[in-house]
Every structure is written in structure tokens, then in C-alpha cells.
Design a protein around this motif. Structure first.
Motif, PDB file in Angstrom:
ATOM      1  N   GLU A 199      27.985  26.963  38.747  1.00  0.00           N
ATOM      2  CA  GLU A 199      26.801  27.208  39.548  1.00  0.00           C
ATOM      3  C   GLU A 199      25.688  26.903  38.535  1.00  0.00           C
ATOM      4  O   GLU A 199      25.398  27.380  37.568  1.00  0.00           O
ATOM      5  CB  GLU A 199      26.606  28.712  40.077  1.00  0.00           C
ATOM      6  CG  GLU A 199      25.475  28.922  40.704  1.00  0.00           C
ATOM      7  CD  GLU A 199      25.340  30.225  41.139  1.00  0.00           C
ATOM      8  OE1 GLU A 199      24.139  30.538  41.514  1.00  0.00           O
ATOM      9  OE2 GLU A 199      26.373  31.065  41.432  1.00  0.00           O
ATOM     10  N   GLY A 200      25.058  25.729  39.032  1.00  0.00           N
ATOM     11  CA  GLY A 200      23.928  25.096  38.350  1.00  0.00           C
ATOM     12  C   GLY A 200      22.986  24.041  39.100  1.00  0.00           C
ATOM     13  O   GLY A 200      23.400  23.765  40.067  1.00  0.00           O
ATOM     14  N   LEU A 201      22.309  23.712  38.405  1.00  0.00           N
ATOM     15  CA  LEU A 201      21.177  22.447  38.978  1.00  0.00           C
ATOM     16  C   LEU A 201      22.140  21.189  39.145  1.00  0.00           C
ATOM     17  O   LEU A 201      22.967  20.771  38.407  1.00  0.00           O
ATOM     18  CB  LEU A 201      20.351  22.155  38.065  1.00  0.00           C
ATOM     19  CG  LEU A 201      18.891  21.320  38.505  1.00  0.00           C
ATOM     20  CD1 LEU A 201      18.310  22.149  39.682  1.00  0.00           C
ATOM     21  CD2 LEU A 201      17.993  20.983  37.513  1.00  0.00           C
ATOM     22  N   THR A 202      21.864  20.765  40.264  1.00  0.00           N
ATOM     23  CA  THR A 202      22.581  19.497  40.940  1.00  0.00           C
ATOM     24  C   THR A 202      21.856  18.283  39.968  1.00  0.00           C
ATOM     25  O   THR A 202      20.875  18.119  39.687  1.00  0.00           O
ATOM     26  CB  THR A 202      22.182  19.253  42.209  1.00  0.00           C
ATOM     27  OG1 THR A 202      22.724  20.132  43.128  1.00  0.00           O
ATOM     28  CG2 THR A 202      22.967  17.831  42.706  1.00  0.00           C
ATOM     29  N   SER A 203      22.965  17.476  39.299  1.00  0.00           N
ATOM     30  CA  SER A 203      22.595  16.360  38.768  1.00  0.00           C
ATOM     31  C   SER A 203      21.686  15.291  39.500  1.00  0.00           C
ATOM     32  O   SER A 203      21.794  15.073  40.650  1.00  0.00           O
ATOM     33  CB  SER A 203      24.021  15.438  38.325  1.00  0.00           C
ATOM     34  OG  SER A 203      23.725  14.291  37.894  1.00  0.00           O
ATOM     35  N   PHE A 204      20.542  14.894  38.440  1.00  0.00           N
ATOM     36  CA  PHE A 204      19.617  14.066  39.151  1.00  0.00           C
ATOM     37  C   PHE A 204      20.295  12.602  39.523  1.00  0.00           C
ATOM     38  O   PHE A 204      19.534  12.202  40.074  1.00  0.00           O
ATOM     39  CB  PHE A 204      18.356  13.968  38.215  1.00  0.00           C
ATOM     40  CG  PHE A 204      17.805  15.051  37.995  1.00  0.00           C
ATOM     41  CD1 PHE A 204      16.786  15.952  39.037  1.00  0.00           C
ATOM     42  CD2 PHE A 204      17.948  16.076  36.913  1.00  0.00           C
ATOM     43  CE1 PHE A 204      16.153  16.863  38.841  1.00  0.00           C
ATOM     44  CE2 PHE A 204      17.083  17.235  36.765  1.00  0.00           C
ATOM     45  CZ  PHE A 204      16.337  17.431  37.706  1.00  0.00           C
ATOM     46  N   ASP A 205      21.467  12.281  38.944  1.00  0.00           N
ATOM     47  CA  ASP A 205      21.902  11.041  39.258  1.00  0.00           C
ATOM     48  C   ASP A 205      22.342  11.157  40.770  1.00  0.00           C
ATOM     49  O   ASP A 205      22.631  10.305  41.452  1.00  0.00           O
ATOM     50  CB  ASP A 205      23.177  10.842  38.326  1.00  0.00           C
ATOM     51  CG  ASP A 205      22.929  10.700  37.007  1.00  0.00           C
ATOM     52  OD1 ASP A 205      21.759  10.066  36.848  1.00  0.00           O
ATOM     53  OD2 ASP A 205      23.788  10.888  36.317  1.00  0.00           O
ATOM     54  N   ASP A 206      22.756  12.248  41.212  1.00  0.00           N
ATOM     55  CA  ASP A 206      23.323  12.546  42.810  1.00  0.00           C
ATOM     56  C   ASP A 206      22.067  12.856  43.622  1.00  0.00           C
ATOM     57  O   ASP A 206      22.249  12.591  44.964  1.00  0.00           O
ATOM     58  CB  ASP A 206      24.041  13.424  42.852  1.00  0.00           C
ATOM     59  CG  ASP A 206      25.693  13.147  41.792  1.00  0.00           C
ATOM     60  OD1 ASP A 206      25.936  12.098  41.832  1.00  0.00           O
ATOM     61  OD2 ASP A 206      26.083  14.009  41.351  1.00  0.00           O
ATOM     62  N   PHE A 207      20.935  13.429  43.241  1.00  0.00           N
ATOM     63  CA  PHE A 207      19.948  14.049  44.023  1.00  0.00           C
ATOM     64  C   PHE A 207      18.461  13.864  43.544  1.00  0.00           C
ATOM     65  O   PHE A 207      18.184  14.767  42.425  1.00  0.00           O
ATOM     66  CB  PHE A 207      20.089  15.527  44.368  1.00  0.00           C
ATOM     67  CG  PHE A 207      19.172  15.979  45.350  1.00  0.00           C
ATOM     68  CD1 PHE A 207      19.402  15.473  46.672  1.00  0.00           C
ATOM     69  CD2 PHE A 207      18.367  16.964  45.318  1.00  0.00           C
ATOM     70  CE1 PHE A 207      18.459  15.978  47.777  1.00  0.00           C
ATOM     71  CE2 PHE A 207      17.691  17.498  46.039  1.00  0.00           C
ATOM     72  CZ  PHE A 207      17.379  17.084  47.349  1.00  0.00           C
ATOM     73  N   ARG A 208      17.908  12.896  43.559  1.00  0.00           N
ATOM     74  CA  ARG A 208      16.544  12.466  43.040  1.00  0.00           C
ATOM     75  C   ARG A 208      15.425  12.906  43.854  1.00  0.00           C
ATOM     76  O   ARG A 208      15.083  12.506  44.811  1.00  0.00           O
ATOM     77  CB  ARG A 208      16.371  11.014  42.921  1.00  0.00           C
ATOM     78  CG  ARG A 208      17.665  10.380  41.963  1.00  0.00           C
ATOM     79  CD  ARG A 208      17.491   8.880  42.198  1.00  0.00           C
ATOM     80  NE  ARG A 208      18.645   8.200  41.591  1.00  0.00           N
ATOM     81  CZ  ARG A 208      18.727   6.791  41.669  1.00  0.00           C
ATOM     82  NH1 ARG A 208      17.757   5.993  41.812  1.00  0.00           N
ATOM     83  NH2 ARG A 208      19.934   6.431  41.107  1.00  0.00           N
ATOM     84  N   SER A 209      15.160  14.068  43.669  1.00  0.00           N
ATOM     85  CA  SER A 209      14.142  14.904  44.406  1.00  0.00           C
ATOM     86  C   SER A 209      13.345  15.737  43.563  1.00  0.00           C
ATOM     87  O   SER A 209      13.930  16.263  42.607  1.00  0.00           O
ATOM     88  CB  SER A 209      14.834  15.408  45.554  1.00  0.00           C
ATOM     89  OG  SER A 209      13.714  16.332  46.443  1.00  0.00           O
ATOM     90  N   LEU A 210      12.029  16.101  44.011  1.00  0.00           N
ATOM     91  CA  LEU A 210      11.025  17.185  43.611  1.00  0.00           C
ATOM     92  C   LEU A 210      11.739  18.773  43.626  1.00  0.00           C
ATOM     93  O   LEU A 210      11.211  19.622  43.431  1.00  0.00           O
ATOM     94  CB  LEU A 210       9.826  16.845  43.817  1.00  0.00           C
ATOM     95  CG  LEU A 210       9.039  15.750  42.846  1.00  0.00           C
ATOM     96  CD1 LEU A 210       7.663  15.472  43.465  1.00  0.00           C
ATOM     97  CD2 LEU A 210       9.110  15.931  41.388  1.00  0.00           C
ATOM     98  N   GLN A 211      12.440  18.739  44.940  1.00  0.00           N
ATOM     99  CA  GLN A 211      13.155  20.082  45.126  1.00  0.00           C
ATOM    100  C   GLN A 211      14.250  20.320  44.489  1.00  0.00           C
ATOM    101  O   GLN A 211      15.054  19.442  43.903  1.00  0.00           O
ATOM    102  CB  GLN A 211      13.636  19.976  46.755  1.00  0.00           C
ATOM    103  CG  GLN A 211      12.516  19.793  47.751  1.00  0.00           C
ATOM    104  CD  GLN A 211      13.156  19.701  48.993  1.00  0.00           C
ATOM    105  OE1 GLN A 211      13.726  18.653  49.604  1.00  0.00           O
ATOM    106  NE2 GLN A 211      13.078  20.949  49.987  1.00  0.00           N
TER     107      GLN A 211
END
Length: 403
Positions: A137-149
């Protein structure tokens, strides 16, 4: 209410699986540490400082506009590792919790959890296998979800496999695993999925130690909030483990994969898929691995739900001294996407990305309990969609101490 019920059920299944395995371990006798087998339980703590020049994986056009995209963050973790042999059974587990804090984009601050537990079992001289659970359980990779959320990703995998060596030269194999991927953000619900994977196969075991076999795999992929992406996949593959020389080994797994969609059959895809890996122990201190693959892969990119991936990688390790080791990796992969496009006017069948990654790391072990590691990396993605292309550089230094 339906979404809340599904999310609650997913968390309940993942937690129940983890607790079931831990309860099984807890029901076994507890053995104290001894100088021969080592410590049964090993607590540890780690701390790292990380830097990424393009954390949000934005295009060069955005970077050239002067937008502040870099960030530095810290990650502190505590955990406990278990490793115990009980007769012919072996129990291993690693449970940890960490805290990550970002300097600039502090909305990404998060607390994560990880659990890896496995029971390597054996029954007589003919039956053996594994049962376990992986939870993250952790932060989604920015490679997969590029958002400020901030997006928190939860992954749970439970599995069991077994082998029956019914003849000195032959073995039957079977395996089952259940994978569950969930997100806390509504915008990512279409990417949530469960995978049920069943394998059956047979191996021929040569006297030389080499192995040749056949594997049949069936996958049920269920997208709860985007049923149009649900699919079944069937694979038939040959596998080879070949010890070419005392220092060189080849592993091959390849055949044919067919993916079918019940709701949207025009997206059905059948492709040859294979992976070849070569391992070479160049010297007593140097090892090299070379891999090449063509596979049908999953993606969390909302523009598609799978990709045909072709790539090669080269990795190497060098034990410079008894306390210092160096490792490196270079990798390139072509990803040809297929799926439901969320970009107006864009045919998802025409999207392709060229992904490249290079990493160099150094690990220093002052003592048998203490490790310090530093690494640098360079990542680029060139896409026929300009807004998807990006490049970034990064580095980190971390330390871990086992008590």
C-alpha cells in the motif's frame, strides 16, 4: 453504495488473506535464535533521501515553460524480517511500514505498508511448493498517474503452487494466484482490476540438471468499474532451463497468448510471446544478465488497458571488495498500446512509446548489519503523443540497519 461495498470487500479479502497466512505461521512452534541457523526474527530500520528532476513526468514542453517539477523527499521505514527452517519447511516473511515526506509537493506525503510472506513446503520426496501473500500500500507511480492529486494504490496477491515429482525424470506442476489492484481516487477506478491466474504444466528433468517443460495458463481479468476492459487470456508456452556451462545459464519461456474481450471482441488480440534470459558468472566477483522479451503486458495508463511490449535489458553486478559492490542496468522497451482511448480523436491502436532506463548504484556494507546505498538514474519516454513524452534524472542515498 455499490462502490463502497466493493472497496470494503476488496480490503477485507486482502486483509483476510494476510491474516490467514500469519495465523498459520503463528500456530507453528516458535524457535529461539541459534548460532547455526541465524536469527528467526530480525528487526530493521532504514532511511533515505531521494531526488527526481521531473517528479510528475511532464513533457519537455512543460519543463521548458519554467514549471517547477523537481522535488526531494525522505523515506523512513521500520520493519521485521523472519527466516526459519522447520525440518524441510521454510517460513519467510518481511513486514514494514514507512513514511514519505516531500519538500515541494507535500500533498504526496504518505504512509505505506508492505508485507511479503511465504511458506515453502515439502511433503515426502515427491511433493513440494509454496503458499504466500504479498501486500503493498503506497503512492501510485508517477509513470502511471501524472497528477497533482495524491493517489494511493493497494495491491494484494495470494498464491499457492505445487509440484509432484512422480518419476525421477518427470514432474507435474500446478499453481493458482489471485491479484487485486485498487485505488483511493475515483478517477482511477476504471483501472482497478482483479486477476485470477491458473497454471498447469509438466517438466522433464534431465540428469544434467537441465529442465524442459510445457505450461498452460488461464487468466480471468475483471475490471469492476470498466467491464468493457474485462477479458480472458489463454497461453501455451514452452520453458527451458539450460545450464550451458558452469558459468552460463539460459532460461526461456515462450509460446502464444490469446486475449479475448466479452463486451468488445474487436479488441481481441493474439500474439507470440516469449522471454529469454542469459546469466553469465564472468568471474568470482562479476555477474551479468541479458534479457530479451516480447509479451502482452498490463498498463495502468487510462488511455489503454494493455500493451504489446518488446524489449531488451542488460544488468551487471561487481563485488569490488568484500564491503563494496557496484550494480548497473540499461533497459529499452517498445510499447504498442491497444485499448479504449480517452484522448479525443486519437486511435489507441496507433499509440507507441519507446521507454529507456539506465541506473548505476553502489552499496557499502561497513558491518554485516549495516548497509549504505547510493544510486543515480536516467529515464526517458518518447511517444507519438507529444504530451506523453518525458525525460528525468534522479538520485538517492539510503541506509539500512538490521538489529
Amino acid at each position: 453504495m455499490h462502490e463502497r461495498a466493493v472497496l470494503a470487500r476488496r480490503k477485507e479479502v486482502g486483509l483476510r488473506s494476510a491474516l490467514l497466512l500469519l495465523a498459520t505461521m503463528a500456530s507453528l512452534p516458535v524457535f529461539a535464535a541459534d548460532p547455526v541457523s541465524g536469527d528467526t526474527f530480525t528487526p530493521y530500520a532504514s532511511y533515505g533521501i531521494y531526488y527526481d528532476s521531473n517528479l510528475l513526468r511532464q513533457s519537455d514542453i512543460v519543463r521548458q515553460s519554467g514549471a517547477q517539477l523537481s522535488d526531494r523527499w525522505t523515506r523512513a521505514a521500520v520493519g521485521i524480517r523472519m527466516d526459519k527452517d522447520i525440518g524441510r519447511q521454510k517460513l519467510t516473511a518481511d513486514a514494514s511500514v514507512y513514511r514519505a515526506d516531500y519538500d515541494r509537493f507535500n500533498q504526496f506525503n504518505n504512509t505505506g505498508k508492505d508485507l511479503i510472506a511465504n511458506w515453502k513446503w515439502a511433503l515426502g520426496n515427491q511433493f513440494s511448493g509454496n503458499a504466500g501473500v504479498n501486500y503493498a500500500e503506497g503512492l501510485t507511480s508517477f509513470d502511471d498517474f501524472r497528477s497533482l492529486q495524491r493517489s494511493i494504490q493497494t495491491q494484494t496477491k495470494t498464491y499457492v503452487d505445487g509440484s509432484w515429482r512422480f518419476h525421477p525424470s518427470w514432474a507435474l506442476n500446478a499453481a493458482y494466484s489471485h491479484y487485486d489492484l485498487g485505488y483511493d481516487l475515483e478517477i482511477q477506478k476504471p483501472s482497478e482490476r482483479t486477476l485470477d491466474i491458473t497454471d498447469v504444466g509438466v517438466d522433464y528433468l534431465a540428469r544434467s540438471g537441465n529442465k524442459v517443460g510445457m505450461v498452460l495458463r488461464h487468466i480471468e481479468g475483471d475490471y469492476t468499474y470498466a467491464d468493457i476492459n474485462s477479458y480472458t487470456q489463454n497461453e501455451v508456452k514452452a520453458k527451458v532451463d539450460w545450464q550451458v556451462t558452469g558459468k552460463t545459464m539460459l532460461q526461456f519461456l515462450g509460446g502464444y497468448s490469446k486475449r479475448e474481450y466479452a463486451i468488445n471482441p474487436q479488441r481481441d488480440s493474439g500474439v507470440p510471446s516469449a522471454r529469454l534470459t542469459a546469466y553469465w558468472k564472468a568471474t568470482n566477483k562479476t555477474a551479468v544478465s541479458l534479457a530479451a522479451w516480447r509479451e502482452l503486458g498490463a498498463t495502468d495508463n487510462l488511455a489503454a488497458n494493455y500493451a504489446r511490449n518488446q524489449g531488451v535489458s542488460l544488468a551487471s553486478t561487481w563485488d569490488a571488495t568484500s564491503k563494496i559492490s557496484v550494480d548497473g542496468l540499461v533497459m529499452t522497451e517498445r510499447r504498442s498500446y491497444n485499448g479504449v482511448s480517452v484522448v479525443q480523436g486519437l486511435d489507441p491502436l496507433n499509440r507507441s512509446d519507446d521507454y529507456r532506463n539506465a541506473l548505476l548504484g553502489v552499496t557499502y556494507k561497513p558491518t554485516s548489519h549495516w548497509r549504505i546505498r547510493a544510486a543515480v538514474f536516467r529515464t526517458t519516454l518518447d511517444s507519438n503523443i507529444p504530451s506523453a513524452s518525458y525525460s528525468t534524472d534522479g538520485a538517492h542515498i539510503s541506509t539500512r540497519y538490521e538489529f
